[in-house]
Design an enzyme around this catalytic site. Structure first.
Site, PDB file in Angstrom:
ATOM      1  N   ASP A 110       0.825  -1.215   0.000  1.00 30.44           N
ATOM      2  CA  ASP A 110       0.000   0.000   0.000  1.00 30.44           C
ATOM      3  C   ASP A 110       0.859   1.264   0.000  1.00 30.44           C
ATOM      4  O   ASP A 110       0.412   2.321   0.427  1.00 30.44           O
ATOM      5  CB  ASP A 110      -0.888   0.038   1.240  1.00 30.44           C
ATOM      6  CG  ASP A 110      -1.688  -1.218   1.402  1.00 30.44           C
ATOM      7  OD1 ASP A 110      -2.350  -1.608   0.446  1.00 30.44           O
ATOM      8  OD2 ASP A 110      -1.645  -1.810   2.494  1.00 30.44           O
ATOM      9  N   SER A 131       2.233   6.774   0.849  1.00 26.51           N
ATOM     10  CA  SER A 131       1.472   5.856   1.672  1.00 26.51           C
ATOM     11  C   SER A 131       0.031   5.964   1.211  1.00 26.51           C
ATOM     12  O   SER A 131      -0.562   7.035   1.273  1.00 26.51           O
ATOM     13  CB  SER A 131       1.592   6.252   3.144  1.00 26.51           C
ATOM     14  OG  SER A 131       0.637   5.549   3.881  1.00 26.51           O
ATOM     15  N   ARG A 132      -0.530   4.863   0.696  1.00 26.07           N
ATOM     16  CA  ARG A 132      -1.833   4.979   0.038  1.00 26.07           C
ATOM     17  C   ARG A 132      -3.009   4.919   0.996  1.00 26.07           C
ATOM     18  O   ARG A 132      -4.089   5.358   0.652  1.00 26.07           O
ATOM     19  CB  ARG A 132      -1.971   3.897  -1.030  1.00 26.07           C
ATOM     20  CG  ARG A 132      -0.953   4.081  -2.130  1.00 26.07           C
ATOM     21  CD  ARG A 132      -1.208   3.258  -3.345  1.00 26.07           C
ATOM     22  NE  ARG A 132      -0.044   3.384  -4.208  1.00 26.07           N
ATOM     23  CZ  ARG A 132       0.977   2.556  -4.195  1.00 26.07           C
ATOM     24  NH1 ARG A 132       0.961   1.505  -3.415  1.00 26.07           N
ATOM     25  NH2 ARG A 132       2.013   2.762  -4.974  1.00 26.07           N
ATOM     26  N   VAL A 133      -2.837   4.342   2.162  1.00 28.80           N
ATOM     27  CA  VAL A 133      -4.002   4.272   3.058  1.00 28.80           C
ATOM     28  C   VAL A 133      -3.780   4.930   4.413  1.00 28.80           C
ATOM     29  O   VAL A 133      -4.725   5.245   5.110  1.00 28.80           O
ATOM     30  CB  VAL A 133      -4.454   2.811   3.278  1.00 28.80           C
ATOM     31  CG1 VAL A 133      -4.936   2.179   2.010  1.00 28.80           C
ATOM     32  CG2 VAL A 133      -3.364   1.984   3.894  1.00 28.80           C
TER      33      VAL A 133
END
Ligand code: ATP
Ligand code: MG
Length: 517
Positions: free
Chosen positions: A339, A364-366
């Site tokens: 992620d 950081s995607r989440v």
């Protein structure tokens, strides 16, 4: 009258009987080839993929190739003690990892055997090292932060509990340091940590374990190690064993952090095994299923829903690149599975920017949605400002006469970058991060000489801890910083400037000098 039910019952009973008979009657075969830790067995029936096999003498092997004319397996031990014609028995079980609280504080191998010279950890349960990942319905949104204690990461590349964040970079760029700092920062946070070392040098592993021990992190940490001289199959199952242990805690409702150090060596171990088993080779000589190797591992990291207990596994896989090439096979694979990534750069590391995070290529995607409110608000513009500063700095290298506005932007940018430098093992709490970021983005920084910002920051935190505890008490990390709180931080920072930089106290000057060195 014929009673259909009675007949059915009788048949079922007979079948059950056959089943148990087969379990007791383990099938047996003969070794027809042995070499390089690989054995080929003839006559072994009823073997499952990934089944544990037992070789005469108590050695264990893992069945990997199931073919028409035999079984190909890799040995966990006893490579030099096994010979042609030895008997091999099936066990009916896949590889299991002993799990339980007693593994915390221990150093074990991927089969759960103690390596720290003391007695074997006592466990009641085992878990299969290969296990399906939780389904979508069993998962929940990542909504709680996992604090690394590293300012550059927690502000710009935040990690949430249940996230998979890759740490990627060349050799010796501080990858392990970030993971270890994160583990050390979990003290008192009710997070269980697992450090899986795959194919590392025994010396660097010993150093890591000593660091964890001295930092008091072993109380909540288990180290699972396979070093470079361990048999390749042990290196191959190490991350799965670690994950099995992590799952035990996750399904018990706990938060777990697991570090895989590192997956490039894991892929190499798998490649060695596959080539020796004569499986077809693909790109970079890795077998075709090398993507699946890592995807099935990292998919097991999850944040479980409330109905499932709400536990989580946060995974920090590490991948080593060659000459910064993140488009090589394994790096691209793992980047696409995780992620987000923290990209570390040798040039930054060597020029003293440590942690050497390349902010532009890290993401950081989440984790953003899990970030504490106050930090999110303050660091919203940070990434853009830093990028602008870097661009301007490169452009201005050639210019000589700069107008005062540009000079100010450059000097502020430099100070911001310096604020993000952080020594190893010096973790900041959330409140300390809020203080540092607030000061670094205010006009106050103009009063601090450029090279002294690191020393000043350390001094400021000490000053606030000793003289202005009210500031720390007042800050609430879960909501936006109020004007009053901001005012308090800045007034404390101003006092500290007068106290240190203004006076040019000798101790501070000396500290700044060592910092500059
Ligand atoms: P390898 O490729 O060998 O696994 P690595 O990328 O894991 O290396 P580390 O072993 O973590 O790198 O760090 C390399 C060296 O840099 C170590 O000596 C470590 O002490 C030092 N180092 C790491 N981070 C920092 C930091 N923030 N400040 C100062 N020194 C650091
Ligand atoms: Mg390392």
């Amino acid at each position: 009258m014929i009673d259909v039910n009675a007949i059915g019952k009788e048949i079922r009973k007979k079948l059950d009987h056959i089943q148990t008979e087969r379990e007791n009657n383990r099938s047996c075969g003969k070794i027809v080839y042995t070499g390089d830790g690989i054995i080929r067995i003839n006559g072994l029936h009823d073997v499952k993929y990934n089944e544990l096999l037992e070789v005469r003498g108590g050695y264990r092997a893992l069945a990997l190739n199931l073919e028409e004319d035999g079984v190909g397996a890799v040995l966990f031990s006893g490579e030099d003690k096994i010979s042609y014609g030895d008997l091999v028995y099936s066990t009916g079980k896949t590889v299991q990892m002993p799990v339980g609280e007693s593994l915390l504080g221990r150093v074990v191998n991927p089969l759960g055997e103690a390596l720290d010279g003391t007695e074997q950890p006592v466990t009641q349960e085992t878990r299969p090292v290969e296990f399906p990942a939780p389904s979508i319905m069993d998962r929940d949104k990542v909504d709680r932060p996992l604090q690394t204690g590293i300012l550059a990461i927690d502000s710009m590349i935040p990690i949430g509990r249940g996230q998979r964040e890759l740490i990627i970079g060349d050799r010796q760029t501080g990858k392990t340091a970030i993971a270890i700092d994160t583990i050390l920062n979990q003290k008192g946070e009710d997070v269980i940590c697992i450090y899986v070392s795959i194919g590392q040098k025994a010396s660097s592993l010993a150093k890591t374990i000593a660091t964890l021990r001295n930092g008091g992190a072993m109380e909540y940490t288990c180290v699972i190690c396979s070093t470079a001289d361990d048999p390749v199959p042990l290196q191959y199952i190490a991350p799965y064993s670690g994950c099995a242990l992590a799952e035990y805690f996750m399904y018990a409702g706990k938060d777990v952090l697991i570090v895989y150090d590192d997956l490039s060596k894991h892929a190499v171990a798998y490649r060695t095994m596959s080539l020796l088993l004569k499986r077809p080779a693909g790109r970079e000589a890795y077998p075709g299923d090398v993507f699946y190797l890592h995807s099935r591992l990292l998919e097991r990291a999850a944040k479980l829903s409330k109905e499932k207990g709400g536990g989580s596994i946060t995974a920090l896989p590490i991948v080593e690149t060659l000459a910064g090439d993140i488009s090589a096979y394994i790096p691209t694979n793992v980047i696409s599975i995780t992620d987000g990534q923290i990209y570390l750069e040798s040039e930054l590391f060597n020029s003293g920017v440590r942690p050497a995070v390349n902010v532009g290529l890290s993401v950081s995607r989440v984790g953003g949605s899990a970030q504490r409110e106050a930090i999110r608000k303050i660091s919203g513009q940070l990434r853009v400002n830093l990028a602008q500063y870097r661009e301007l700095a490169i452009f201005m290298q050639f210019g000589s006469d700069l107008d005062s506005e540009t000079q100010k932007t450059l000097s502020r940018g430099a100070k911001m970058s310096d604020t993000l430098r952080q020594r190893q093992y010096l973790n900041y709490s959330v409140k300390e991060m809020i203080i540092l970021l607030t000061v670094a983005q205010s006009e106050l920084v103009d009063k601090i000489p450029e090279k002294k910002i690191t020393a000043y920051n350390e001094g400021l935190l000490d000053y606030i801890r000793i003289n202005r505890a009210d500031v720390l008490e007042k800050i609430d990390a879960d909501r936006k910083l109020s004007d009053e709180e901001r005012g308090m931080i800045l007034s404390a920072a101003e006092e500290c400037i007068n106290y240190t930089v203004g006076d040019e106290r000798e101790s501070v000057a000396a500290e700044a000098e060592t910092g500059a060195k």
